[in-house]
Scaffold this motif. Structure first.
Motif, PDB file in Angstrom:
ATOM      1  N   ASN A 124       0.846  -1.184   0.000  1.00  0.00           N
ATOM      2  CA  ASN A 124       0.000   0.000   0.000  1.00  0.00           C
ATOM      3  C   ASN A 124       0.884   1.237   0.000  1.00  0.00           C
ATOM      4  O   ASN A 124       1.571   1.520   0.974  1.00  0.00           O
ATOM      5  CB  ASN A 124      -0.914  -0.016   1.231  1.00  0.00           C
ATOM      6  CG  ASN A 124      -1.560   1.330   1.500  1.00  0.00           C
ATOM      7  OD1 ASN A 124      -1.875   2.080   0.570  1.00  0.00           O
ATOM      8  ND2 ASN A 124      -1.768   1.637   2.775  1.00  0.00           N
ATOM      9  N   ALA A 125       0.839   1.982  -1.099  1.00  0.00           N
ATOM     10  CA  ALA A 125       1.682   3.171  -1.245  1.00  0.00           C
ATOM     11  C   ALA A 125       0.860   4.454  -1.209  1.00  0.00           C
ATOM     12  O   ALA A 125       1.341   5.501  -1.646  1.00  0.00           O
ATOM     13  CB  ALA A 125       2.471   3.099  -2.540  1.00  0.00           C
ATOM     14  N   PHE A 126      -0.361   4.388  -0.682  1.00  0.00           N
ATOM     15  CA  PHE A 126      -1.215   5.569  -0.762  1.00  0.00           C
ATOM     16  C   PHE A 126      -2.092   5.801   0.468  1.00  0.00           C
ATOM     17  O   PHE A 126      -2.143   6.924   0.993  1.00  0.00           O
ATOM     18  CB  PHE A 126      -2.106   5.462  -2.004  1.00  0.00           C
ATOM     19  CG  PHE A 126      -3.047   6.620  -2.173  1.00  0.00           C
ATOM     20  CD1 PHE A 126      -2.585   7.848  -2.608  1.00  0.00           C
ATOM     21  CD2 PHE A 126      -4.396   6.469  -1.918  1.00  0.00           C
ATOM     22  CE1 PHE A 126      -3.447   8.930  -2.760  1.00  0.00           C
ATOM     23  CE2 PHE A 126      -5.279   7.536  -2.072  1.00  0.00           C
ATOM     24  CZ  PHE A 126      -4.799   8.771  -2.505  1.00  0.00           C
ATOM     25  N   HIS A 143       2.667  -1.736   4.172  1.00  0.00           N
ATOM     26  CA  HIS A 143       2.406  -0.316   3.946  1.00  0.00           C
ATOM     27  C   HIS A 143       3.713   0.468   3.845  1.00  0.00           C
ATOM     28  O   HIS A 143       4.488   0.510   4.808  1.00  0.00           O
ATOM     29  CB  HIS A 143       1.563   0.260   5.088  1.00  0.00           C
ATOM     30  CG  HIS A 143       0.360  -0.560   5.423  1.00  0.00           C
ATOM     31  ND1 HIS A 143      -0.843  -0.423   4.759  1.00  0.00           N
ATOM     32  CD2 HIS A 143       0.174  -1.542   6.354  1.00  0.00           C
ATOM     33  CE1 HIS A 143      -1.724  -1.286   5.260  1.00  0.00           C
ATOM     34  NE2 HIS A 143      -1.124  -1.969   6.219  1.00  0.00           N
ATOM     35  N   SER A 144       3.943   1.102   2.698  1.00  0.00           N
ATOM     36  CA  SER A 144       5.121   1.955   2.558  1.00  0.00           C
ATOM     37  C   SER A 144       4.797   3.419   2.803  1.00  0.00           C
ATOM     38  O   SER A 144       5.709   4.245   2.902  1.00  0.00           O
ATOM     39  CB  SER A 144       5.736   1.791   1.159  1.00  0.00           C
ATOM     40  OG  SER A 144       4.825   2.219   0.157  1.00  0.00           O
ATOM     41  N   VAL A 145       3.527   3.768   2.911  1.00  0.00           N
ATOM     42  CA  VAL A 145       3.120   5.138   3.209  1.00  0.00           C
ATOM     43  C   VAL A 145       2.947   5.269   4.720  1.00  0.00           C
ATOM     44  O   VAL A 145       2.385   4.372   5.366  1.00  0.00           O
ATOM     45  CB  VAL A 145       1.811   5.496   2.473  1.00  0.00           C
ATOM     46  CG1 VAL A 145       0.675   4.558   2.867  1.00  0.00           C
ATOM     47  CG2 VAL A 145       1.400   6.942   2.750  1.00  0.00           C
ATOM     48  N   TRP A 294       8.186   4.886  -4.458  1.00  0.00           N
ATOM     49  CA  TRP A 294       9.607   4.580  -4.644  1.00  0.00           C
ATOM     50  C   TRP A 294      10.089   3.616  -3.563  1.00  0.00           C
ATOM     51  O   TRP A 294      10.811   2.643  -3.843  1.00  0.00           O
ATOM     52  CB  TRP A 294      10.421   5.873  -4.609  1.00  0.00           C
ATOM     53  CG  TRP A 294      11.899   5.677  -4.711  1.00  0.00           C
ATOM     54  CD1 TRP A 294      12.646   5.647  -5.844  1.00  0.00           C
ATOM     55  CD2 TRP A 294      12.817   5.469  -3.617  1.00  0.00           C
ATOM     56  NE1 TRP A 294      13.977   5.434  -5.533  1.00  0.00           N
ATOM     57  CE2 TRP A 294      14.106   5.324  -4.176  1.00  0.00           C
ATOM     58  CE3 TRP A 294      12.663   5.399  -2.237  1.00  0.00           C
ATOM     59  CZ2 TRP A 294      15.234   5.105  -3.387  1.00  0.00           C
ATOM     60  CZ3 TRP A 294      13.782   5.182  -1.454  1.00  0.00           C
ATOM     61  CH2 TRP A 294      15.050   5.033  -2.028  1.00  0.00           C
ATOM     62  N   ALA A 295       9.712   3.864  -2.310  1.00  0.00           N
ATOM     63  CA  ALA A 295      10.148   3.009  -1.202  1.00  0.00           C
ATOM     64  C   ALA A 295       9.584   1.606  -1.339  1.00  0.00           C
ATOM     65  O   ALA A 295      10.271   0.619  -1.031  1.00  0.00           O
ATOM     66  CB  ALA A 295       9.721   3.633   0.129  1.00  0.00           C
ATOM     67  N   ALA A 296       8.339   1.487  -1.789  1.00  0.00           N
ATOM     68  CA  ALA A 296       7.745   0.165  -1.970  1.00  0.00           C
ATOM     69  C   ALA A 296       8.521  -0.644  -3.006  1.00  0.00           C
ATOM     70  O   ALA A 296       8.863  -1.813  -2.779  1.00  0.00           O
ATOM     71  CB  ALA A 296       6.278   0.312  -2.397  1.00  0.00           C
ATOM     72  N   MET A 343       5.761   0.146   7.294  1.00  0.00           N
ATOM     73  CA  MET A 343       7.167   0.489   7.142  1.00  0.00           C
ATOM     74  C   MET A 343       7.558   1.527   8.179  1.00  0.00           C
ATOM     75  O   MET A 343       6.908   2.565   8.316  1.00  0.00           O
ATOM     76  CB  MET A 343       7.448   1.028   5.737  1.00  0.00           C
ATOM     77  CG  MET A 343       8.896   1.456   5.516  1.00  0.00           C
ATOM     78  SD  MET A 343       9.222   2.061   3.836  1.00  0.00           S
ATOM     79  CE  MET A 343       9.418   0.490   2.970  1.00  0.00           C
ATOM     80  N   ARG A 344       8.619   1.224   8.928  1.00  0.00           N
ATOM     81  CA  ARG A 344       9.181   2.214   9.848  1.00  0.00           C
ATOM     82  C   ARG A 344       9.968   3.235   9.036  1.00  0.00           C
ATOM     83  O   ARG A 344      10.748   2.864   8.170  1.00  0.00           O
ATOM     84  CB  ARG A 344      10.139   1.568  10.839  1.00  0.00           C
ATOM     85  CG  ARG A 344       9.556   0.514  11.760  1.00  0.00           C
ATOM     86  CD  ARG A 344      10.651  -0.017  12.658  1.00  0.00           C
ATOM     87  NE  ARG A 344      10.186  -0.981  13.618  1.00  0.00           N
ATOM     88  CZ  ARG A 344      10.205  -2.301  13.431  1.00  0.00           C
ATOM     89  NH1 ARG A 344      10.672  -2.785  12.276  1.00  0.00           N
ATOM     90  NH2 ARG A 344       9.778  -3.127  14.359  1.00  0.00           N
TER      91      ARG A 344
END
Length: 390
Positions: A124-126, A143-145, A294-296, A343-344
């Motif tokens: 999940n990037a959003f 979750h990257s957001v 980008w992180a995801a 994601m920390r």
């Protein structure tokens, strides 16, 4: 619905995953009609988020060429009038295993709950909703957001460190405004702070013409405060509160000092180089949504380079392991919490022109990671999909 493909090629392999050295990453996006706002000075980029995923694939290809790995970014963008689940099912039937998703929480949950999505890896990037990391968490979703709670806690730490104890809040009428307002209030409670007063924004007039008349009257009856918190996640009215309050007010939240997962003003720890590459590719600045995507993608690339996961479930397990770390240009390596998939990451506190502070602040300690002082900790988590971690 439109699709594009971006291919990055590699050379000699060090790890040999089951996907035969070519990993397909699917970008799945629910396009929405931008809501009306009072000012049209800032247009939402058409490729917001997607541009970060594209740069991410280029970046992991740089490593991949030394390890013999190919990466394919398959882009599926679902128009507002089209059915999101039908598109998702078609993507899965076409062979998708790893998805980076830009979609609101209801669409994300509907995707995660598809029987055919059970063994997928969904990033999940959003959607920042705290519920997605709590009671509505899903085992196949990471979750990257940053969550709303992470952003609110970054601001809460800063307020506590500044000893600003007299606080007031103005919150907007939109669901995302109310959610961020609740997250900020929960964070204030967490850090032993309280609100002196609170008001709901209820104007529908053109503030571009009447802000200097309406805002002073609107804020006149707020109790004396050191800081005025603003919950305006669409960037609609907050800009008109600045410098128009009855009493001089510092602003924070969605306006003034803003906690964000990323910002164009982040420059340290090599971030300037990432920013430059993004601008070279897109002719615009990197936003928080771009960084989350980008992180995801880079998390996937790091998993492949370090562990060579054989399939989506093993990749998920590796991402959640204590050994996974991702360099994210924020000073401290990024990792995933194994109790809710979040994601920390450090959270920059920014103004439009500078980074004010990077949270977590010095002095906020934690038994596992100082990054776990931001957002819902293990003890408070209501997520059960990841198993009992106590």
């Amino acid at each position: 619905m439109t699709r594009m493909m971006l291919v990055a090629t590699g050379l000699a392999a060090l790890a040999v995953p089951a996907w035969a050295d070519t990993l397909r990453i699917d970008w799945l996006e629910r396009q929405t009609v931008p809501p009306p706002v009072l000012s049209n000075l800032e247009e939402t980029p058409e490729d917001l988020g997607l541009a970060g995923a594209r740069l991410g694939v280029k970046d992991i290809a740089t490593t991949g060429k030394f390890m013999g790995h190919d990466y394919v970014l398959n882009e599926t963008r679902v128009a507002p009038e089209d059915d999101f689940l039908s598109a998702a099912k078609a993507v899965i039937a076409d062979g998708a295993k790893v998805l980076v998703v830009k979609a609101p929480a209801p669409d994300l949950l509907a995707l995660a709950d598809l029987p055919e999505a059970k063994d997928l890896l969904i990033l999940n990037a959003f959607a920042p909703d705290d519920s997605l990391r709590g009671a509505d968490c899903r085992a196949n979703v990471l979750h990257s957001v940053p969550s709303l709670a992470m952003r609110a806690d970054a601001l809460g730490q800063y307020v506590l460190a500044k000893k600003w104890t007299r606080l007031a809040l103005v919150s907007g009428p939109n669901p995302e405004d109310k959610a961020f307002a609740e997250a900020m209030k929960a964070s204030l409670t967490k850090f032993g702070l309280t609100l002196e007063g609170e008001k709901a924004w209820a104007f529908d007039a053109d503030m571009r013409r009447v802000a200097s008349e309406e805002v002073p009257l609107f804020t006149q009856d707020l109790p004396a405060h050191d800081l005025l918190l603003v919950a305006d996640e669409r960037g609609d009215f907050g800009r008109y509160i600045a410098y128009n309050t009855w009493s001089p007010s510092l602003l924070a939240g969605s306006e003034g000092i803003v906690p964000k997962g990323w910002s164009p003003v982040v420059e340290h720890f090599g971030a300037a180089q990432l920013q430059s590459r993004f601008i070279a590719d897109t002719s615009r600045q990197m936003q928080a949504e771009d960084f989350a995507a980008w992180a995801a993608v880079n998390a996937i690339g790091e998993e492949v380079a370090r562990f060579g996961g054989e399939d989506a479930p093993s990749m998920r397990a590796n991402l959640l392991s204590d050994k996974f770390r991702l360099a994210g240009f924020l000073g401290t390596p990024l990792s995933f919490r194994d109790w809710d998939g979040q994601m920390r990451q450090p959270v920059p506190l920014v103004t439009p022109r500078a980074v004010v502070m990077l949270a977590p602040l010095e002095g906020f300690l934690h038994e596992r990671s100082e990054l776990d002082t931001l957002g819902t900790d293990l003890r408070e988590s209501t997520c059960t999909a990841f198993g009992d971690k106590t």
